[in-house]
Each structure stands twice: as C-alpha cells, then as structure tokens.
Enzyme design. Structure first.
Site, short mmCIF file in Angstrom:
data_model
loop_
_atom_site.label_atom_id
_atom_site.label_comp_id
_atom_site.label_asym_id
_atom_site.label_seq_id
_atom_site.Cartn_x
_atom_site.Cartn_y
_atom_site.Cartn_z
CG HIS A 170 -1.95 1.04 1.25
ND1 HIS A 170 -3.13 0.94 1.96
CD2 HIS A 170 -2.01 2.26 0.64
CE1 HIS A 170 -3.86 2.03 1.79
NE2 HIS A 170 -3.18 2.87 1.00
CG HIS A 197 -1.30 6.13 -2.70
ND1 HIS A 197 -2.43 5.92 -3.46
CD2 HIS A 197 -1.61 5.67 -1.44
CE1 HIS A 197 -3.38 5.39 -2.70
NE2 HIS A 197 -2.90 5.22 -1.47
CG HIS A 220 -7.67 3.20 -0.60
ND1 HIS A 220 -6.94 2.63 -1.60
CD2 HIS A 220 -6.81 4.02 0.07
CE1 HIS A 220 -5.70 3.08 -1.55
NE2 HIS A 220 -5.58 3.92 -0.55
CD GLU A 249 -7.86 6.49 4.41
OE1 GLU A 249 -8.38 6.44 3.28
OE2 GLU A 249 -6.79 7.10 4.64
CG ASP A 272 -0.17 8.94 0.44
OD1 ASP A 272 -0.05 8.82 -0.78
OD2 ASP A 272 -1.22 8.63 1.06
N1 ADE Z 1 -4.73 8.58 -2.03
C1 ADE Z 1 -3.50 8.67 -1.50
N2 ADE Z 1 -3.52 8.31 -0.22
C2 ADE Z 1 -4.80 7.97 0.08
C3 ADE Z 1 -5.46 7.50 1.23
N3 ADE Z 1 -4.83 7.31 2.39
N4 ADE Z 1 -6.79 7.27 1.17
C4 ADE Z 1 -7.46 7.46 0.04
N5 ADE Z 1 -6.88 7.90 -1.08
C5 ADE Z 1 -5.56 8.14 -1.07
ZN ZN Z 2 -3.80 4.70 0.30
#
Ligand code: ADE
Ligand code: ZN
Length: 339
Positions: free
Chosen positions: A14, A16, A194, A197, A276
């Site tokens: 996971h 990006h 996703h 969250e 990220d």
């Molecule tokens: N895009 C990048 N990081 C993300 C995240 N944590 N949740 C949803 N979209 C994303």
């Molecule tokens: Zn993500």
C-alpha cells in the site's frame, strides 16, 4: 530504528508513488518546470503538512503532483522510492498511481507508465526488487471517467497487475464503481480497494461483494463489526494497514490506540505499509518501528506482519513461497518465532 525491523524481509502493498514526493524533490521539480507553488521552502511545506482528515491531505497531495510532468520526473520519483524501500528491507512492492490525476493535467498515461517502468526495470536489475504496478480510480470522479481511464490503461495491459480505488471515501461508495471493476475482473486483473479508512464497515463488505476486491486497503474500521471480522478471517482477506497515515489523517488520535495489534491477534491478515510516506512522516520500516514502540509489538508480531505482506501480495504461489522461505530463515537466524 531496530536492526531486526529494518532488515526484516517484507513486501509493501500500500504505497502511492505520488505520495513519495518529498519536499526537496517537489521544490526541485517546480523550479525545473517553472511552476509557482504556494510554498517557498522545505519548512513552509512541512508546516502545510498538518492534516485534519483525509480530504485536507488530498487537497495538498493533488496540488503537489503538478510538478510531475515528463517521463524522467516519474522515473526519478519511483527510483528514489525503490532505493528507500530496498534500504528498509522491502523485497517486493506493489505500488499505486493515480492516472486520472495526471490525465486531467494533460499528462498521458504513456508518459507516466514509461517513466515508472524505466525505474521498475532498474530496481529489478540493481536492487533485485520486484515491483507490480496498480493504477487506482479516483472515487471523487465519475464512473464514466474511470471507464475511460480503464480503456486507456488496456493498451499497457502487460505492465499492469491490477486496479485499485482511492481518494475521498465518504460519499463515494463502492457501488459507484461496480461496472468498471466488473470489466477489470473480466480482463483478468487483480483487484484491491481502499475501504473502511474513513468510510463505514459496510464499504469493506461492498468492496468484496460488488467490486470483487481480493484485498482491502486500510480496512481499520472493520473492528466495529464483529460479523465482518469473522468473515475477513474466514475468507483470508488481507488488509493493508498504514498506521502513520491513520495517525496523520486523524483516523486514530494516538498510535497507542491503533487497532493493528488487535487485528493481528484476531487472525486478520494485516500488513504494515506506508501509504504516502513523504506526507506522513515515515517509510515502511518507520511504520513498523513506530508500531513496535506504541503498541508494544514483539519481534514475533513484526515478523507476522511481514509474513502477512507476502501472503497478501499478488505474487504467484511459487514466488510467494520463495519470499516466505527467506523470511523464515531471517527469523531463524534472529531466534524469532514466525507465527
Ligand atoms: N490517495 C492517496 N492516499 C490515500 C489515502 N490514504 N486514502 C485514500 N486515497 C488516497
Ligand atoms: Zn492509500
């Protein structure tokens, strides 16, 4: 950082790639392309990385991407990440990117993928790192936009492993994207999404039932639903958990309250990932390390999370077994039991 954690063989599931845009790289690329940013120094950028929720992060994240314009930008960005991941024990990475966020700015998928593939080849050769590429559909955009993006991606089928779903979760349920994921499945792609969250546990179920997702990104809110927990365990659905992301985006108020340990203890195939890292204060081993401290994880717990990362990967069975054997021998050498 603990040596055991840093060198622990692991997969990152996971991540990006646009979320690895570090402040110095952002400023360098803005200068190269003569792009005006609302920040003028690394300190100003770091000050702006103070998020109240997912959307407040996404606004800055999409803005930052404007500095990525040519093939070299994407190649360099990915290469920088691969070097960091390699240094933190990653043997295999399955990385997300957001094609629509680039197409919207006039950057073609071919520019993005040619750059990423250049770095992937280099990582394979110089770091023995294997990498899979997973484009994500942006859930704040329409399904028609996702379908159009999917059609464009088909030209690059040979370098794409699967498809994901990301961006603003609340108000954009999985049901909105049923058609595009049905097409992706028919074409033989792997599927992840996703869910859970910020969105409710029902989004996790709908991702499994309507989108045919094989694994769930984040999924931390599953713990609110006892029946769902049982299903995730019974059906062996992997969850790619991102603890420092959850802390920065206020999904949890303190890392000590993070549900990771509870997830591992109840038999969910939870892995630890960085999401990220340039925005959330750490790469994968930093996430392992922070959890070890905040949640009193033993080396056995960390090893289990690493094992789950290979189990939850989209690798074929033989390659998975080879990586798991490497992990086992690392644990044996360090006298850590692999659960
Ligand atoms: N895009 C990048 N990081 C993300 C995240 N944590 N949740 C949803 N979209 C994303
Ligand atoms: Zn993500």
């Amino acid at each position: 950082m603990k040596r055991f954690i840093e060198q622990l063989p692991k997969a990152e599931l996971h991540l990006h790639i646009e979320g690895t845009l570090e402040p110095d790289f952002l400023l360098e690329k803005a200068k190269k392309h003569r792009i005006q940013l609302p920040f003028h120094s690394i300190a100003e950028i770091q000050h702006a990385y103070n998020f109240s929720n997912l959307q407040s992060f996404l606004d800055i994240y999409y803005q930052g991407m404007a500095v990525l314009k040519d093939e070299d930008d994407f190649a360099e960005l990915a290469w920088r990440y691969f070097q960091k991941a390699h240094a933190q024990g990653v043997l295999h990475a399955e990385i997300f990117f957001d094609p629509q966020a680039h197409i919207e700015r006039g950057i073609t998928i071919s520019t993005v993928l040619d750059g990423l593939c250049k770095a992937v080849e280099r990582a394979k050769k110089e770091l023995q790192l294997s990498v899979f590429l997973i484009p994500c559909f942006l859930r704040h955009l329409s399904e028609d936009s996702a379908l159009d993006t999917f059609a464009q991606c088909l030209k690059f089928k040979q370098v794409i492993t699967g498809f994901g779903l990301d961006s603003s979760e609340v108000g954009n349920p999985p049901s909105k994207f049923q058609k595009v994921f049905t097409q992706a499945k028919q074409q033989g792609f792997r599927i992840t999404a996703h869910a859970g969250e910020e969105g409710p546990p029902s989004f996790i179920e709908d991702s499994l039932d309507l989108l045919q997702a094989e694994r769930i990104d984040h999924g931390v809110r599953c713990l609110e639903d006892e029946k769902l927990i049982k299903r995730l365990v019974r059906e062996k659905i992997p969850l790619t958990v991102c603890p420092l992301s959850n802390l920065k985006l206020k999904v949890v108020n303190h890392l000590q309250e993070h549900p990771l340990k509870r997830m591992l203890d109840c038999g969910i195939i939870a892995s630890i990932n960085s999401d990220d890292p340039a925005y959330f204060g750490g790469y994968i081993a930093d996430n392992f390390d922070a959890c070890a401290t905040a949640l009193n994880l033993t080396n056995k717990d960390s090893a289990l999370a690493a094992k789950n990362s290979f189990i939850g990967s989209f690798l074929d069975a033989n390659t998975k077994a080879a990586y798991l054997a490497k992990l086992k021998s690392y644990c044996d050498n360090n006298e850590v039991e692999l659960g």
